[in-house]
Design a protein around this motif. Structure first.
Motif, PDB file in Angstrom:
ATOM      1  N   THR A 255       0.638  -1.148  -0.026  1.00  0.00           N
ATOM      2  CA  THR A 255      -0.217  -0.012  -0.137  1.00  0.00           C
ATOM      3  C   THR A 255       0.836   1.301  -0.053  1.00  0.00           C
ATOM      4  N   LEU A 256       0.706   2.144  -0.931  1.00  0.00           N
ATOM      5  CA  LEU A 256       1.384   3.217  -1.025  1.00  0.00           C
ATOM      6  C   LEU A 256       0.653   4.669  -0.994  1.00  0.00           C
ATOM      7  N   VAL A 257       0.717   5.408   0.013  1.00  0.00           N
ATOM      8  CA  VAL A 257       0.131   6.505  -0.056  1.00  0.00           C
ATOM      9  C   VAL A 257       1.382   7.844  -0.268  1.00  0.00           C
ATOM     10  N   TRP A 258       0.936   8.801  -1.007  1.00  0.00           N
ATOM     11  CA  TRP A 258       1.790   9.613  -1.466  1.00  0.00           C
ATOM     12  C   TRP A 258       1.373  11.015  -2.043  1.00  0.00           C
ATOM     13  N   ALA A 259       2.121  12.064  -1.885  1.00  0.00           N
ATOM     14  CA  ALA A 259       1.980  13.593  -2.265  1.00  0.00           C
ATOM     15  C   ALA A 259       3.234  13.877  -2.887  1.00  0.00           C
TER      16      ALA A 259
END
Length: 299
Positions: free
Chosen positions: A149-153
């Motif tokens: 799972t990747l969360v990015w900004a």
């Protein structure tokens, strides 16, 4: 260009309280407006003292009576207006809550960041450089690949990925994140191959990669940590990010901190995109070009 923030819950709440306390101190030292050539000047306050925004020094330096909310509003004013977003990541990597869109307000996101339970928060305000001005193109992004799972900004622009972005009406940030996840590059190390700032959470482990962009750190000394594009540089616990990669509590490598104010920068006009508010989008409003804090050209 955009503005962003990554922090654990303890750090977010600590920063909120510190900003409220900080706002009670009035500073009228005229030396703050004098020429700053060190990288230390390239921060939240320097945008005012350099004259790079017309928002004025009455805020920014002394006025955070609402703490975190005022900071997020200020960051949106500086380099946003095309949508806001927030991801809260819980103790389990797949515990991911996402709110984003053109009409998502910082007052609601602040309430969630201060009241809900989570391990890490990723906040972002967007100003469009590629991809349409849509709810779907607002950061942060969340993607899954197998058990990962990747969360990015992202804050910045990556022109090499704009063709793909335009073809599918996606942002360069989303294209890059999907690419590195689907192709199983080493995260977060792979983000050092770009020029923009990346922050996020990968399988529950937070990361920050400043590259050539703006990123500052707040550390409350008791386990609370927040990374943000801009912070008051004289707030206790605030420092510049001079590492190449920060991953799950550890810093790796050393980046070069360039001086600010040596090169020319232009002011930017700002109007909010949100429906029912100021409306419009960011434009360059025929601004004054400044170098070394002095006006050198108008256009």
């Amino acid at each position: 260009m955009c503005r962003l923030l990554l922090g654990n819950r303890k750090g977010v709440i600590s920063l909120h309280n510190a900003l409220i306390k900080y706002s009670t101190t009035q500073i009228n030292d005229t030396s703050l407006y004098e020429d700053k050539t060190s990288f230390e000047g390239k921060n939240y306050w320097s945008l005012y003292s350099w004259g790079l925004t017309d928002y004025g020094p009455s805020r920014g330096k002394t006025s955070y009576p609402n703490g975190l909310y005022d900071l997020l509003e200020e960051l949106e004013f500086l380099m946003g207006g095309h949508g806001n977003g927030l991801v809260l990541v819980g103790k389990k990597p797949d515990d991911v809550r996402l709110w984003r869109g053109l009409n998502v307000l910082n007052v609601d996101l602040t309430t969630r960041m201060l009241s809900e339970k989570y391990s890490w928060a990723v906040w972002h305000t967007r100003i469009c450089t590629s991809g349409g001005i849509t709810d779907e193109n607002c950061h942060p992004f969340v993607a899954y690949e197998g058990k990962n799972t990747l969360v990015w900004a992202m804050n910045g622009s990556e022109p090499a990925y704009n063709l793909n972005s335009y073809a599918h009406n996606k942002t360069d940030a989303e294209v890059i994140g999907l690419m590195v996840l689907k192709l199983r590059f080493t995260i977060p190390d792979v983000f050092t191959k770009f020029g923009s700032v990346f922050v996020g959470v990968y399988n529950g482990r937070p990361f920050a990669v400043p590259n050539r962009g703006d990123l500052m750190r707040y550390d409350d000394g008791a386990g609370g940590v927040v990374f943000a594009s801009e912070l008051p540089d004289d707030l206790p616990g605030v420092s510049q990010c001079d590492f190449l990669v920060w991953y799950d509590g550890k810093s790796y490598g050393k980046r070069t901190l360039y001086r600010f104010g040596v090169d020319a920068y232009a002011t930017r006009g700002y109007t909010r995109y949100k429906t029912g508010r100021e409306g419009g989008s960011q434009t360059n409003n025929g601004s004054i070009i400044k170098k070394g804090g002095k006006e050198i050209e108008k256009h």
